[in-house]
Design a protein around this motif. Sequence first.
Motif, PDB file in Angstrom:
ATOM      1  N   PHE A  74       0.941  -1.117   0.241  1.00 57.37           N
ATOM      2  CA  PHE A  74      -0.244   0.130   0.008  1.00 57.37           C
ATOM      3  C   PHE A  74       0.846   0.801   0.264  1.00 57.37           C
ATOM      4  N   HIS A  75       0.260   1.760  -0.505  1.00 54.37           N
ATOM      5  CA  HIS A  75       1.330   3.327  -0.898  1.00 54.37           C
ATOM      6  C   HIS A  75       1.101   4.617   0.115  1.00 54.37           C
ATOM      7  N   ASP A  76       0.253   4.453   1.235  1.00 56.33           N
ATOM      8  CA  ASP A  76       0.667   5.295   1.982  1.00 56.33           C
ATOM      9  C   ASP A  76      -0.716   4.235   2.938  1.00 56.33           C
ATOM     10  N   VAL A  77      -0.634   5.157   4.167  1.00 58.53           N
ATOM     11  CA  VAL A  77      -1.031   4.143   5.658  1.00 58.53           C
ATOM     12  C   VAL A  77      -2.525   4.804   5.461  1.00 58.53           C
ATOM     13  N   HIS A  78      -3.205   6.029   4.382  1.00 58.43           N
ATOM     14  CA  HIS A  78      -4.370   5.931   5.006  1.00 58.43           C
ATOM     15  C   HIS A  78      -5.428   4.432   3.983  1.00 58.43           C
ATOM     16  N   ALA A  79      -4.482   4.296   2.457  1.00 64.31           N
ATOM     17  CA  ALA A  79      -4.699   3.196   1.852  1.00 64.31           C
ATOM     18  C   ALA A  79      -4.603   2.055   2.879  1.00 64.31           C
ATOM     19  N   LEU A  80      -3.768   1.573   3.152  1.00 64.81           N
ATOM     20  CA  LEU A  80      -3.636   0.840   3.831  1.00 64.81           C
ATOM     21  C   LEU A  80      -4.976   0.710   4.763  1.00 64.81           C
ATOM     22  N   ARG A  81      -5.127   1.667   5.853  1.00 63.23           N
ATOM     23  CA  ARG A  81      -6.566   1.969   6.773  1.00 63.23           C
ATOM     24  C   ARG A  81      -7.364   1.572   6.855  1.00 63.23           C
ATOM     25  N   ASP A  82      -8.277   2.062   5.182  1.00 57.69           N
ATOM     26  CA  ASP A  82      -9.321   2.033   4.140  1.00 57.69           C
ATOM     27  C   ASP A  82      -9.014   0.653   3.984  1.00 57.69           C
ATOM     28  N   TYR A  83      -8.244  -0.570   2.987  1.00 58.36           N
ATOM     29  CA  TYR A  83      -8.465  -1.254   2.898  1.00 58.36           C
ATOM     30  C   TYR A  83      -8.886  -2.525   4.591  1.00 58.36           C
ATOM     31  N   VAL A  84      -8.784  -2.271   5.603  1.00 65.47           N
ATOM     32  CA  VAL A  84      -8.623  -2.786   6.131  1.00 65.47           C
ATOM     33  C   VAL A  84      -9.981  -2.369   7.008  1.00 65.47           C
ATOM     34  N   ARG A  85     -10.598  -1.124   6.965  1.00 71.18           N
ATOM     35  CA  ARG A  85     -11.745  -1.709   7.912  1.00 71.18           C
ATOM     36  C   ARG A  85     -12.759  -2.027   6.434  1.00 71.18           C
ATOM     37  N   ASP A  86     -12.342  -1.960   5.012  1.00 71.23           N
ATOM     38  CA  ASP A  86     -13.565  -3.074   4.649  1.00 71.23           C
ATOM     39  C   ASP A  86     -13.549  -4.189   4.294  1.00 71.23           C
ATOM     40  N   LEU A  87     -12.557  -4.578   4.729  1.00 67.62           N
ATOM     41  CA  LEU A  87     -11.987  -5.696   4.836  1.00 67.62           C
ATOM     42  C   LEU A  87     -13.129  -6.460   6.047  1.00 67.62           C
ATOM     43  N   ILE A  88     -12.991  -5.671   7.169  1.00 72.56           N
ATOM     44  CA  ILE A  88     -13.335  -6.095   8.980  1.00 72.56           C
ATOM     45  C   ILE A  88     -15.101  -5.625   8.319  1.00 72.56           C
ATOM     46  N   ILE A  89     -15.735  -4.825   7.818  1.00 75.32           N
ATOM     47  CA  ILE A  89     -17.143  -4.714   7.751  1.00 75.32           C
ATOM     48  C   ILE A  89     -17.647  -5.791   6.659  1.00 75.32           C
ATOM     49  N   ALA A  90     -16.610  -6.297   5.585  1.00 73.61           N
ATOM     50  CA  ALA A  90     -17.312  -7.175   4.902  1.00 73.61           C
ATOM     51  C   ALA A  90     -17.216  -8.685   5.811  1.00 73.61           C
ATOM     52  N   GLU A  91     -15.800  -8.990   6.444  1.00 74.19           N
ATOM     53  CA  GLU A  91     -16.431  -9.989   6.755  1.00 74.19           C
ATOM     54  C   GLU A  91     -17.048  -9.649   8.088  1.00 74.19           C
ATOM     55  N   LYS A  92     -18.015  -8.630   9.270  1.00 70.89           N
ATOM     56  CA  LYS A  92     -18.328  -8.543  10.084  1.00 70.89           C
ATOM     57  C   LYS A  92     -20.221  -9.189   9.282  1.00 70.89           C
ATOM     58  N   ALA A  93     -19.844  -8.802   8.049  1.00 69.68           N
ATOM     59  CA  ALA A  93     -21.566  -8.971   7.627  1.00 69.68           C
ATOM     60  C   ALA A  93     -21.432  -9.854   7.141  1.00 69.68           C
ATOM     61  N   ARG A  94     -21.250 -10.938   6.448  1.00 73.02           N
ATOM     62  CA  ARG A  94     -21.122 -12.264   6.082  1.00 73.02           C
ATOM     63  C   ARG A  94     -21.523 -13.084   7.545  1.00 73.02           C
ATOM     64  N   LEU A  95     -20.581 -12.820   8.694  1.00 73.65           N
ATOM     65  CA  LEU A  95     -20.879 -13.340   9.805  1.00 73.65           C
ATOM     66  C   LEU A  95     -22.406 -13.446  10.218  1.00 73.65           C
ATOM     67  N   ASP A  96     -22.068 -11.776  10.220  1.00 73.73           N
ATOM     68  CA  ASP A  96     -24.094 -11.226  11.189  1.00 73.73           C
ATOM     69  C   ASP A  96     -25.128 -12.379  10.432  1.00 73.73           C
ATOM     70  N   SER A  97     -24.718 -12.274   8.716  1.00 74.80           N
ATOM     71  CA  SER A  97     -25.677 -13.000   7.976  1.00 74.80           C
ATOM     72  C   SER A  97     -26.131 -14.688   8.645  1.00 74.80           C
ATOM     73  N   GLY A  98     -24.846 -14.851   8.931  1.00 71.48           N
ATOM     74  CA  GLY A  98     -25.158 -16.629   9.004  1.00 71.48           C
ATOM     75  C   GLY A  98     -23.716 -16.964   7.696  1.00 71.48           C
ATOM     76  N   VAL A  99     -23.771 -17.379   6.513  1.00 74.66           N
ATOM     77  CA  VAL A  99     -23.324 -17.186   5.532  1.00 74.66           C
ATOM     78  C   VAL A  99     -21.621 -18.108   6.443  1.00 74.66           C
ATOM     79  N   SER A 100     -21.586 -19.181   5.969  1.00 79.09           N
ATOM     80  CA  SER A 100     -20.502 -20.054   6.264  1.00 79.09           C
ATOM     81  C   SER A 100     -19.600 -20.562   5.523  1.00 79.09           C
ATOM     82  N   THR A 101     -19.280 -20.012   4.547  1.00 77.99           N
ATOM     83  CA  THR A 101     -18.224 -19.079   3.756  1.00 77.99           C
ATOM     84  C   THR A 101     -16.928 -19.013   4.580  1.00 77.99           C
TER      85      THR A 101
END
Length: 256
Positions: free
Chosen positions: A225-252
């Motif tokens: 990642f070219h800077d801190v903000h890009a890294l920060r936003d990427y990781v936050r998006d990962l966490i949001i997407a994974e949390k949505a998956r877990l909350d939905s009960g999808v088993s993938t």
Amino acid sequence: MWHTARAIRTFLSIIFWAFLAVSSTVLFIGAVLIWLVTLPFDRDGRVLHLYSCFWAQLYFYVNPLWRLKVDGRERLPWRGPAVLVSNHESLGDILVLFGLYRPFKWVSKAENFKLPLIGWNMRLNRYVPLVRGDKASIAQMMTDCEYWLARGVPILMFPEGTRSFDGQVKPFKDGAFVLAKKMNCPIIPVVLTGTARTLPKHGWVLDTKADCHVQVMPPVDPAGFHDVHALRDYVRDLIIAEKARLDSGVSTPAQA
């Protein structure tokens, strides 16, 4: 019916807090003994931290209404620097994340270190205190984290800075990602669900049931990642997407 349910919750809460107080007194004595015995050969406090993991997890072991599932624990290092970042829903997150059973140093509010027994144990573990909004404290926190990372000890931070009131992942602060870039070590996202129903943000009456899930995601290399903000936003998006998956009960499972 509502009054009966409330009475049951109140009764169980009294038992829980009484057990926590009594057990913490006994377990803190154990922590002091372990600290004294291991200090000459375990300068990083790994043994005491693992004991503290058991201490925290005890309240899941004895509570039949609380369940915890941890996936991806094998992605966490036993040795070597890493910055663990997690979403933050409640005080119960602390108990849950100790269930990772891997060495790391918490970054926690300075006032938590003043708590009897539990806070004293945090001091024995040499976790990292932080006064929110205090520039000198933030600078010292970063220095302390760099010290532990240089020694090959991971740290764990809540990049939201405080607990979410509604379960939605709040904007992330930069500190964890600055550390990862500077120390050239991986960011490991950790996603929590179900913890909002453990320890309440206000009051002392507990919900009677909590199904908690921890998902450790694959490490993220900050060099990509070219800077801190890009890294920060990427990781936050990962966490949001994974949390949505877990909350939905999808088993993938989380992406390998």
